[in-house]
Design a protein around this motif. Sequence first.
Motif, PDB file in Angstrom:
ATOM      1  N   ARG A  63       0.833  -1.212   0.000  1.00  0.00           N
ATOM      2  CA  ARG A  63       0.000   0.000   0.000  1.00  0.00           C
ATOM      3  C   ARG A  63       0.863   1.255   0.000  1.00  0.00           C
ATOM      4  NH1 ARG A  63      -3.281  -1.881   4.885  1.00  0.00           N
ATOM      5  NH2 ARG A  63      -4.444  -3.614   4.005  1.00  0.00           N
ATOM      6  N   CYS A  64       1.939   1.223   0.761  1.00  0.00           N
ATOM      7  CA  CYS A  64       2.824   2.386   0.843  1.00  0.00           C
ATOM      8  C   CYS A  64       3.562   2.624  -0.470  1.00  0.00           C
ATOM      9  CB  CYS A  64       3.796   2.231   2.002  1.00  0.00           C
ATOM     10  SG  CYS A  64       2.966   2.361   3.592  1.00  0.00           S
ATOM     11  N   LEU A  65       3.900   1.570  -1.184  1.00  0.00           N
ATOM     12  CA  LEU A  65       4.512   1.735  -2.505  1.00  0.00           C
ATOM     13  C   LEU A  65       3.567   2.502  -3.424  1.00  0.00           C
ATOM     14  CD1 LEU A  65       6.072  -1.815  -3.005  1.00  0.00           C
ATOM     15  CD2 LEU A  65       7.341   0.334  -2.855  1.00  0.00           C
ATOM     16  N   VAL A  66       2.287   2.238  -3.312  1.00  0.00           N
ATOM     17  CA  VAL A  66       1.284   2.963  -4.106  1.00  0.00           C
ATOM     18  C   VAL A  66       1.218   4.414  -3.648  1.00  0.00           C
ATOM     19  CG1 VAL A  66      -1.175   3.132  -4.668  1.00  0.00           C
ATOM     20  CG2 VAL A  66      -0.052   0.899  -4.662  1.00  0.00           C
ATOM     21  N   LEU A  67       1.154   4.639  -2.336  1.00  0.00           N
ATOM     22  CA  LEU A  67       1.078   6.002  -1.799  1.00  0.00           C
ATOM     23  C   LEU A  67       2.257   6.864  -2.239  1.00  0.00           C
ATOM     24  CD1 LEU A  67      -0.132   5.389   1.863  1.00  0.00           C
ATOM     25  CD2 LEU A  67      -1.355   6.617   0.063  1.00  0.00           C
ATOM     26  N   ASP A  68       3.443   6.254  -2.313  1.00  0.00           N
ATOM     27  CA  ASP A  68       4.646   6.995  -2.688  1.00  0.00           C
ATOM     28  C   ASP A  68       4.855   7.075  -4.198  1.00  0.00           C
ATOM     29  OD1 ASP A  68       5.361   7.636  -0.071  1.00  0.00           O
ATOM     30  OD2 ASP A  68       6.526   5.813   0.186  1.00  0.00           O
ATOM     31  N   GLY A  69       3.939   6.505  -4.966  1.00  0.00           N
ATOM     32  CA  GLY A  69       4.038   6.569  -6.415  1.00  0.00           C
ATOM     33  C   GLY A  69       5.056   5.615  -7.014  1.00  0.00           C
ATOM     34  N   LEU A  70       5.478   4.612  -6.265  1.00  0.00           N
ATOM     35  CA  LEU A  70       6.441   3.636  -6.765  1.00  0.00           C
ATOM     36  C   LEU A  70       5.756   2.442  -7.424  1.00  0.00           C
ATOM     37  CD1 LEU A  70       8.839   3.680  -3.696  1.00  0.00           C
ATOM     38  CD2 LEU A  70       9.111   4.895  -5.863  1.00  0.00           C
ATOM     39  N   LEU A  71       4.428   2.397  -7.297  1.00  0.00           N
ATOM     40  CA  LEU A  71       3.633   1.311  -7.843  1.00  0.00           C
ATOM     41  C   LEU A  71       2.242   1.851  -8.143  1.00  0.00           C
ATOM     42  CD1 LEU A  71       3.407  -1.812  -8.339  1.00  0.00           C
ATOM     43  CD2 LEU A  71       2.671  -1.999  -5.968  1.00  0.00           C
TER      44      LEU A  71
END
Length: 125
Positions: A63-71
């Motif tokens: 979820r955090c990868l999505v929040l940070d724009g990495l995924l």
Amino acid sequence: MMNLAFQREIYQRRAPHTFNAMQGLVMAMEKAINSRGKKTLFGHDKGRISYEEFLEKLRATLRCLVLDGLLEESSDGATALEAMRGALQAFSGAFPNWPAAYQYAGEFFGDGNKANAIAVIQRLR
């Protein structure tokens, strides 16, 4: 070679949510590898318990990868696995003192277990 403190600061600034989630994930991986095959005083399987904790931390990290724009939310499992591998590689460069955790990551996210890792990631997402 870059100073470790500088690497950590860059990682934290570029991906603050992922940085925080990775701390929990790495500790969960360390616990998972150290709990394999062990039982509690009352006979409960420590490996199963620590694996479930690892899965919770992995879900949060995705979820955090999505929040940070990495995924991207719409990314497939293989893309999510590569994003996870990239985040782990960057984190291990900044925090190299968790060798058992990174060994577990290599086993779980490595090429020899790729299909299973993708299946787990898809299930968690």
